[in-house]
Write a protein that holds these residues in place. Sequence first.
Motif, mmCIF file in Angstrom:
data_model
loop_
_atom_site.group_PDB
_atom_site.id
_atom_site.type_symbol
_atom_site.label_atom_id
_atom_site.label_comp_id
_atom_site.label_asym_id
_atom_site.label_seq_id
_atom_site.Cartn_x
_atom_site.Cartn_y
_atom_site.Cartn_z
ATOM 1 N N UNK A 83 0.837 -1.199 0.000
ATOM 2 C CA UNK A 83 0.000 0.000 0.000
ATOM 3 C C UNK A 83 0.869 1.245 0.000
ATOM 4 N N UNK A 84 0.302 2.325 -0.479
ATOM 5 C CA UNK A 84 0.994 3.608 -0.477
ATOM 6 C C UNK A 84 -0.014 4.719 -0.298
ATOM 7 N N UNK A 85 0.409 5.942 -0.440
ATOM 8 C CA UNK A 85 -0.488 7.076 -0.201
ATOM 9 C C UNK A 85 -1.648 7.165 -1.197
ATOM 10 N N UNK A 86 -1.534 6.535 -2.360
ATOM 11 C CA UNK A 86 -2.580 6.606 -3.378
ATOM 12 C C UNK A 86 -3.226 5.255 -3.651
ATOM 13 N N UNK A 87 -3.103 4.324 -2.741
ATOM 14 C CA UNK A 87 -3.665 3.001 -2.939
ATOM 15 C C UNK A 87 -2.567 1.956 -2.945
ATOM 16 N N UNK A 88 -2.739 0.927 -3.729
ATOM 17 C CA UNK A 88 -1.802 -0.185 -3.789
ATOM 18 C C UNK A 88 -1.021 -0.153 -5.101
ATOM 19 N N UNK A 89 0.201 -0.648 -5.039
ATOM 20 C CA UNK A 89 0.987 -0.774 -6.267
ATOM 21 C C UNK A 89 1.819 -2.050 -6.160
ATOM 22 N N UNK A 90 2.193 -2.555 -7.333
ATOM 23 C CA UNK A 90 3.036 -3.744 -7.361
ATOM 24 C C UNK A 90 3.986 -3.646 -8.540
ATOM 25 N N UNK A 91 5.045 -4.420 -8.446
ATOM 26 C CA UNK A 91 6.019 -4.520 -9.520
ATOM 27 C C UNK A 91 6.595 -5.926 -9.485
ATOM 28 N N UNK A 92 6.797 -6.486 -10.664
ATOM 29 C CA UNK A 92 7.323 -7.844 -10.763
ATOM 30 C C UNK A 92 7.942 -8.013 -12.142
ATOM 31 N N UNK A 93 8.926 -8.875 -12.220
ATOM 32 C CA UNK A 93 9.553 -9.200 -13.499
ATOM 33 C C UNK A 93 9.134 -10.609 -13.902
ATOM 34 N N UNK A 94 8.696 -10.757 -15.151
ATOM 35 C CA UNK A 94 8.372 -12.080 -15.672
ATOM 36 C C UNK A 94 9.373 -12.414 -16.776
ATOM 37 N N UNK A 95 9.860 -13.648 -16.741
ATOM 38 C CA UNK A 95 10.875 -14.088 -17.686
ATOM 39 C C UNK A 95 10.231 -14.715 -18.905
#
Length: 151
Positions: A138-150
Amino acid sequence: MVGDTGEPGQAPRRERSGHRSVAQEDDVRIEAWAASREHCLAEAVVAMVECFADVSGVRPTGVDRIRLDEGSDDDLLAALLDEILYRLEAYGEVPVDVEADEAGGGLDVRLAVAGLADVRVTGEVPTDVGWDDLRLSPGPYGWSCAVTVDG
């Protein structure tokens, strides 16, 4: 359901959800954001599918349900994307729409799916979800995610 894609460099805002991806040498970095954890996870699925397929205008031929047990947020992200890749490899199913709901700390996911042969393949199908730099928070503006796909 999920929606807006963001322009590179666009900051996520509280009322918006979206995703973007950046191709790297042998993989793709996915970022997604939304007001809730569940919508952020759904955006991540859409972003991963867009890395290799154009599903616009494709009608689903079935509905699948996934139940992911309670775990850390990062574990839920990895497990959901791993499940999408498994279903793609084992059954040739591609999500064309996705909904996710909280369920006792875990996740209930509904996937509207079509066969891989029914979508326009635009790139290399990912084979693995990378754990390096994977995050869902979570952050100040909602949720965020990051991921790398091979690939």
